[in-house]
Design a protein around this motif. Structure first.
Motif, mmCIF file in Angstrom:
data_model
loop_
_atom_site.group_PDB
_atom_site.id
_atom_site.type_symbol
_atom_site.label_atom_id
_atom_site.label_comp_id
_atom_site.label_asym_id
_atom_site.label_seq_id
_atom_site.Cartn_x
_atom_site.Cartn_y
_atom_site.Cartn_z
ATOM 1 N N ALA A 28 0.819 -1.212 0.000
ATOM 2 C CA ALA A 28 0.000 0.000 0.000
ATOM 3 C C ALA A 28 0.849 1.256 0.000
ATOM 4 C CB ALA A 28 -0.922 0.013 1.215
ATOM 5 N N ARG A 243 -8.206 -3.225 -2.767
ATOM 6 C CA ARG A 243 -8.420 -1.924 -3.397
ATOM 7 C C ARG A 243 -8.770 -0.855 -2.362
ATOM 8 N NH1 ARG A 243 -8.662 -2.488 -8.941
ATOM 9 N NH2 ARG A 243 -9.042 -4.611 -9.681
ATOM 10 N N ALA A 246 -5.435 -0.013 -0.623
ATOM 11 C CA ALA A 246 -4.482 0.637 -1.524
ATOM 12 C C ALA A 246 -4.897 2.065 -1.825
ATOM 13 C CB ALA A 246 -4.367 -0.173 -2.817
ATOM 14 N N PHE A 351 0.704 -8.451 0.684
ATOM 15 C CA PHE A 351 0.208 -7.070 0.725
ATOM 16 C C PHE A 351 -0.036 -6.616 2.162
ATOM 17 C CE2 PHE A 351 -3.791 -4.508 0.817
ATOM 18 C CZ PHE A 351 -3.281 -3.335 0.286
#
Length: 578
Positions: A28, A243, A246, A351
């Motif tokens: 991120a 999403r 991020a 992530f």
């Protein structure tokens, strides 16, 4: 400010990375911070407590002391009392009853969060799909949403698509406030540069919220949580989560930008009755029927999601276990991440691990967690029940989902057992308990209270992890000689903080500054005021000093807090529990 030495049963370093990521989840990057109060406009100045010299560090005359203080030592005071919570809510056709129970349990969730400073953001599992017309489903693609469900009722989002059935009671049973009664107060984030604006999240900081006066967080969340039933039925739990997070660093996302704070814990709560269908290859939903349960069918069912991302052990109908696996467009299993038709689970783990690693630069014990209310049997979270992976006896269920239900609730609604999303949650579990609760329970209050309690458990008081010298042993409590600094490695600054001021038995930030510290040094209520009481955590661990950090504006991005104190030469006498 909250931090303390502690332990976790998960390896804090982890061994994941995002190398080889070819367009799926990635780190991120830099995150942002925020506050519930108006930012101060004065520029920071290098100051220190009036009893000390900020350039030389604390010194004292040890005459009259019994422990003979050593030269000052500096340690990192890490952590915070902040929690960022992201809900990813399934808004497909089967979720009306479940959303109603979710809303009804919000008071239990808020109560269990206690005194945390928290933000709650909401998105849906709808990340779009070639089989779902965007004009009909309106996919969020990870954008945060903060709209009363009464507005969705008016827009027809609680009408079951293709069926003359109104399920708006999922909203109206608990919500009485429309958007006109829920205006969000403007707040600042670090990313906003001090600009005040309404944010797409609920924010609570002690007695202050970004909600209208007279509206409690529980009342607001009962209106904000129900998301309707017109979302895409190919749910993308993991990609929506990715999403949403991020975009918190994307200035082009007005809904998400600035939501995550670097010093806050992060918890993702996935709420769904189906399995993850995040996609990497669109053709498996259109022309390539390799994963369709019925290759002669006109359209695919949700079974595609199971068949394209999961592999089970044994011939069935009851399987020894099921796990996520990469399949390519031919149906071959065990392929490389870049060839998989669904994004690899390892990419999502990497992530989140990268975010946790960034947080641990500020707090070595920081946690990122993913929790779920999903298709597991009641008692799964406490190891009292296990998931049974088996083909469905009903051919219609098998054709629809590719597997039998993981649980069935009192209304005979079944839920698909989680696999891909379960493995991500398991990668960030702490301790022996499971962070996955049954969506088939009649009441979610206990599950949400447990989730909130686990979020609250991540917050640790800011114990000073040294035995601090008492420079005046003739008083009833510790008299420490300490300085506290805000350190910005990027800017190469080390700014001394002023002590907080006492007002009506509360600590307050002095005028003209945006942050201060208060020493908490009363372990047993020896002083008349509770304002200096230490937490039981620090006392039980044997430390003799704790810090409280207060802010009246967003913390500068990436700063850490250091404390410099004279320490005892005889800690066995002064801190006997160490």
């Amino acid at each position: 400010m909250a931090a303390a030495p502690g332990c976790t049963e998960r390896d804090p370093g982890g061994d994941t990375d995002s190398d080889g990521d070819t367009g799926g989840p990635a780190t991120a990057g830099t995150m942002t911070d925020g506050s519930m109060t108006d930012p101060a406009t004065t520029a920071p100045t290098t100051v220190a407590p009036t009893t000390t010299d900020p350039t030389d560090g604390p010194t004292s005359d040890s005459e009259g002391t019994t422990d003979g203080p050593e030269p000052a030592q500096t340690v990192l005071i890490a952590g915070s009392n902040d929690a960022d919570i992201l809900f990813v809510i399934d808004n497909s056709v089967s979720m009306a009853t479940r959303q109603a129970k979710l809303a009804a349990a919000m008071p239990a969730f808020v109560d269990a969060l206690g005194s945390l400073r928290y933000r709650i953001g909401i998105t849906t599992t709808d990340d779009g799909n070639p089989r779902c017309a965007e004009a009909s489903t309106g996919p969020e693609h990870g954008e945060l949403v903060l709209t009363s469900c009464l507005e969705r009722v008016a827009a027809g989002e609680f009408e079951v698509p293709g069926v003359l059935e109104d399920v708006s009671a999922a909203c109206t049973a608990t919500c009485e406030l429309g958007d006109a009664q829920l205006p969000i107060k403007p707040t600042a984030t670090h990313a906003s540069g001090g600009e005040l604006a309404p944010r797409k999240w609920v924010e609570v900081d002690g007695l202050h919220t970004n909600l209208p006066d007279g509206v409690t967080p529980a009342q607001a969340l009962q209106c904000f949580m129900p998301q309707g039933v017109t979302g895409c039925g190919f749910e993308s739990h993991l990609d929506s989560m990715f999403r949403a997070i991020a975009r918190t660093t994307d200035a082009g996302s007005p809904s998400n930008f600035g939501f995550l704070r670097p010093q806050a814990s992060l918890t993702v709560v996935v709420f769904s009755d189906e399995t993850d269908c995040s996609r990497q290859v669109d053709e498996i939903f259109t022309t390539n029927k390799v994963f369709w349960e019925d290759p002669d069918g006109v359209v695919p069912t949700s079974a595609l999601c199971w068949n394209a991302g999961v592999r089970c052990d044994g011939p069935g109908p009851v399987f020894a276990g099921c796990a996520a696996d990469n399949h390519d467009i031919t149906g071959a299993v065990g392929v490389a991440d870049e060839a998989a038709v669904l994004p690899s689970v390892t990419q999502y783990v990497a992530f989140l691990q990268a975010i946790e690693d960034d947080k641990r630069k500020l707090d070595p014990l920081a946690e990122v967690r993913m929790m779920m209310i999903a298709g597991v049997p009641p008692g799964y979270e406490s190891h009292q029940a296990e998931i049974v992976y088996a083909d469905a006896a009903d051919p219609e269920v098998q054709n629809s989902f590719g597997i039998g239900f993981g649980c069935v609730d009192g209304d005979a609604l079944g839920s698909v057992p989680p696999v891909r999303e379960r493995e991500v949650a398991e990668a960030f579990a702490v301790g022996d308990g499971r962070d996955i609760f049954s969506i088939c329970e009649d009441d979610y209050s206990a599950a949400l209270a447990a989730i909130a309690s686990r979020i609250a458990d991540q917050i640790r008081p800011a114990c000073m992890p040294l035995c601090v010298a008492d420079v005046d042993p003739n008083t009833a409590v510790l008299d420490p000689l300490c300085e506290v600094f805000e350190v910005d490695d990027a800017a190469q600054t080390r700014v001394g903080l002023l002590p907080c001021e006492s007002l009506d038995d509360n600590w307050v930030v002095p005028a003209g500054v945006t942050a201060c510290f208060a020493p908490l040094l009363d372990p047993d209520g020896s002083t008349p005021s509770p304002i200096d009481d230490m937490s039981s955590v620090c006392v039980d661990q044997g430390w003799n000093l704790e810090f409280l950090l207060l802010r009246s504006a967003p913390a500068p991005l990436g700063v850490t807090i250091e404390a410099t104190c004279e320490v005892a030469t005889n800690p066995a006498a002064q801190c006997p529990l160490l």
